[in-house]
Design an enzyme around this catalytic site. Structure first.
Site, PDB file in Angstrom:
ATOM      1  N   ASP A 125      55.360  52.619  45.578  1.00 40.40           N
ATOM      2  CA  ASP A 125      54.169  52.708  44.740  1.00 40.40           C
ATOM      3  C   ASP A 125      54.080  54.069  44.034  1.00 40.40           C
ATOM      4  O   ASP A 125      54.752  55.011  44.426  1.00 40.40           O
ATOM      5  CB  ASP A 125      52.951  52.500  45.645  1.00 40.40           C
ATOM      6  CG  ASP A 125      51.728  52.027  44.882  1.00 40.40           C
ATOM      7  OD1 ASP A 125      51.776  51.972  43.648  1.00 40.40           O
ATOM      8  OD2 ASP A 125      50.714  51.710  45.539  1.00 40.40           O
ATOM      9  N   ASP A 152      45.117  47.089  40.115  1.00 46.93           N
ATOM     10  CA  ASP A 152      44.698  46.530  41.400  1.00 46.93           C
ATOM     11  C   ASP A 152      43.548  45.564  41.153  1.00 46.93           C
ATOM     12  O   ASP A 152      42.701  45.817  40.301  1.00 46.93           O
ATOM     13  CB  ASP A 152      44.161  47.635  42.316  1.00 46.93           C
ATOM     14  CG  ASP A 152      45.267  48.527  42.840  1.00 46.93           C
ATOM     15  OD1 ASP A 152      46.335  48.574  42.218  1.00 46.93           O
ATOM     16  OD2 ASP A 152      45.039  49.161  43.874  1.00 46.93           O
TER      17      ASP A 152
HETATM   18  C1  9PG Z   1      47.404  52.083  48.265  1.00 48.33           C
HETATM   19  C2  9PG Z   1      47.225  51.274  46.996  1.00 48.33           C
HETATM   20  C3  9PG Z   1      47.744  49.837  47.121  1.00 48.33           C
HETATM   21  C4  9PG Z   1      47.679  49.170  45.764  1.00 48.33           C
HETATM   22  C5  9PG Z   1      48.425  49.984  44.746  1.00 48.33           C
HETATM   23  C6  9PG Z   1      47.890  51.394  44.690  1.00 48.33           C
HETATM   24  O1  9PG Z   1      42.527  55.590  42.862  1.00 48.33           O
HETATM   25  N1  9PG Z   1      43.035  54.683  42.102  1.00 48.33           N
HETATM   26  O2  9PG Z   1      42.638  54.429  40.938  1.00 48.33           O
HETATM   27  C7  9PG Z   1      44.004  53.875  42.636  1.00 48.33           C
HETATM   28  C8  9PG Z   1      44.694  53.019  41.805  1.00 48.33           C
HETATM   29  C9  9PG Z   1      45.613  52.202  42.354  1.00 48.33           C
HETATM   30  C10 9PG Z   1      45.841  52.240  43.695  1.00 48.33           C
HETATM   31  C11 9PG Z   1      45.153  53.087  44.527  1.00 48.33           C
HETATM   32  C12 9PG Z   1      44.231  53.922  43.985  1.00 48.33           C
HETATM   33  O3  9PG Z   1      46.593  51.283  44.209  1.00 48.33           O
HETATM   34  O4  9PG Z   1      48.357  49.400  43.490  1.00 48.33           O
HETATM   35  O5  9PG Z   1      48.218  47.870  45.830  1.00 48.33           O
HETATM   36  O6  9PG Z   1      49.067  49.828  47.587  1.00 48.33           O
HETATM   37  O7  9PG Z   1      47.915  51.986  45.980  1.00 48.33           O
HETATM   38  O8  9PG Z   1      46.921  53.374  48.122  1.00 48.33           O
END
Ligand code: 9PG
Length: 531
Positions: free
Chosen positions: A304, A363
């Site tokens: 990720d 997400d």
């Molecule tokens: C784990 C997650 C999950 C998820 C991923 C990713 O803070 N934010 O805007 C933000 C965006 C995406 C995000 C997490 C935080 O998601 O897409 O499936 O694995 O990380 O932290």
């Protein structure tokens, strides 16, 4: 050289080659002068979470807020561009409904619409382009074919059905909860049980934290006992100040031309930094990390926040940014051997051919949209089903090259803020995308919801795309057009308040308060809903 297409459209490139399906151009700069200003432009976002949609050219383009999120949601190089623009490709819709498409066949490339001129550019050197006019689905199928010849496609034929811990438990995972869920899943046909964020000591220190005293190997073994593949989440290219690498190997991190660390975004209450995958110290560390995860027994790996490896900066080796990322991904993929590789938060073209699955949208979250982000922060890269549907629909053309992951679906109605229609749109999209995952917790579901989930996992419907936004699923027509619209542009007052809120959110201490509040409500929700 320049030529005229349909007498009215003037093309300029270093070389132009006719093929039976469009023109192959080459050049570091190519331009297509159109007869009129088009009404609609296809924005192509840089990575999984970056906005990807058809949009009116009359709409003002403004950088998303807050700027602390630029590196995490968009390509920071182009964030201040005021004209319609996007990564690698762009398209316009013509009066007869056909599209005119300009797409790069190489990396570090960008397309923008400057009034009546479509401009393609490579950041370094020259490269190839496909210029094609036609039916949208035909055009994208040709583009996918040309990309496959140059970048390759996935190796594993069938996508897996995945249970993922993130969208119910978030980072509140521990072995007791996970093993209870694993047991409760019974014989539900999941191929993979995937542990998401929350197991590690810190971002950059990929050892089990105090909640996993028996280690990660034990968890993989318990998952394998149920006949499923064991999945694990990592963000290998992100480094947080809480990790040892940040202090001991500062030289492994990506710096800018002035020698400052490049900020790779903000998450988990801290600014995070990026690993320089061309550094001779960082690369062996990355490879060893992948080998360790394999040795623990994980045979499905979700990597990720991969965009961090392709951010602009001064690298140890003078390699263009997306190429540097791709080289690093190849090394990780090789070290992972035959494990299934799902990439996420990943630049799209630079990952093709080196992964099995790819998240192609934001997400989901258990809610539709956020007024704060849509209207005040003009930010469409954040979680929410509305955002995720929009990106995913516009990226389904990638299906010949990679398993397109639309993120999880929900069958449980509690605790969940989605309406039955919104949940079913998501389920339909997962059948269309062909990648099925959920974070549903059996103890939170009614018997009929569990039966719905089972039916969804077992079913292999026949899918036929009818138009840009409509599909037949076993003969049933589903049209997403009314559900993937862009929210209206904010008026001046909303915009002003949004600008103030954006400034506030740029202060890390303010973000910390938000994070803490989110965590408090997550803990409360988990307390009220035992697993
Ligand atoms: C784990 C997650 C999950 C998820 C991923 C990713 O803070 N934010 O805007 C933000 C965006 C995406 C995000 C997490 C935080 O998601 O897409 O499936 O694995 O990380 O932290």
């Amino acid at each position: 050289m320049s030529i005229l297409l349909f007498d009215q459209t003037k093309i300029t490139a270093d070389s132009i080659k006719y093929t039976h399906t469009g023109l192959l151009l080459s050049g570091s700069r190519v331009t297509v002068v159109l007869p009129t200003v088009p009404r609609l432009y296809l924005y192509s976002g840089w990575q999984s979470w970056s906005l990807t949609t058809w949009i009116e050219t009359s709409r003002q383009v403004k950088p998303l807020r807050p700027s602390i999120m630029h590196a995490r949601e968009a390509d920071p190089v182009y964030i201040r561009g005021k004209k319609p623009n996007g990564s690698w490709y762009g398209a316009i819709e013509m009066a007869d409904g056909k599209v005119l498409f300009l797409g790069a066949l190489g990396l570090e490339s960008h397309v923008m619409l400057d009034n009546q001129t479509l401009k393609g550019s490579y950041e370094t050197g020259a490269g190839e382009w496909l210029l094609m006019v036609g039916d949208e689905m035909e055009v994208f199928s040709r583009y996918a074919q040309l990309l496959q010849e140059r970048l390759g496609k996935n190796r594993i034929k069938e996508p897996y059905r995945v249970w993922c811990s993130w969208y119910s438990l978030y980072d509140e995972i521990d072995p007791t909860k996970l093993l209870k869920i694993l047991a409760d899943l019974g014989d539900l046909p999941f191929d993979v049980f995937q542990i998401d964020d929350g197991w590690q000591k810190s971002t950059g220190n990929w050892e089990p934290n105090a909640k996993f005293p028996q280690g990660m190997q034990k968890m993989a073994a318990r998952i394998h006992e149920t006949g499923r593949k064991a999945g694990l989440w990592l963000a290998p290219l992100l480094i947080s100040p809480a990790s040892d690498i940040f202090h001991e190997h500062r030289d492994w991190l990506l710096h800018d031309e002035q020698g400052h660390l490049v900020k790779a975004g903000y998450n988990w209450g801290d600014v995070v930094y990026a690993l320089d995958t061309t550094h001779p110290g960082a690369l062996p560390w990355l490879i060893a990390l992948m080998e360790k995860v394999r040795a623990w027994g994980y045979d499905y790996v979700k990597l990720d926040f991969l965009y961090a490896g392709a951010l602009p900066g001064k690298r140890h080796l003078d390699v263009p940014r997306e190429t540097a990322y791709r080289d690093g991904l190849l090394k990780m993929r090789t070290a992972l051997g035959d494990a299934y590789l799902l990439v996420c938060g990943s630049p799209i073209l630079p990952s093709l051919g080196l992964c099995d699955g790819m998240r192609i949208g934001q997400d989901v979250g258990d809610y539709w949209d956020s007024r704060l982000f849509d209207d005040f922060l003009i930010n469409f890269g954040t979680p929410g089903v509305h955002n995720a549907l929009r990106n995913t629909i516009n990226r389904l053309w990638l299906q010949p090259l990679v398993h397109t992951d639309p993120d999880v679906v929900f069958f449980g109605s509690h605790p969940n803020q989605l309406t039955p229609l919104q949940r079913s749109l998501l389920q339909d999209l997962a059948q269309i995308a062909g990648f099925k995952a959920t974070s549903d917790i059996p103890a939170w579901m009614t018997e009929s919801e569990q039966a719905g989930l089972r039916g969804f996992l077992e079913k292999r419907p026949v899918i036929q795309q009818k138009s840009r936004t409509s599909f037949e699923i076993d003969g049933r027509l589903v049209d997403f057009s009314a559900h993937i619209n862009m929210p209206a542009q904010p008026g001046p007052f909303t915009n002003f308040i949004g600008a103030v809120l954006g400034r506030l959110a740029d202060i890390p201490a303010v973000m910390k308060i938000f994070d803490a509040e989110n965590h408090r409500s997550l803990k409360k929700m988990l307390k009220e809903n035992p697993i």
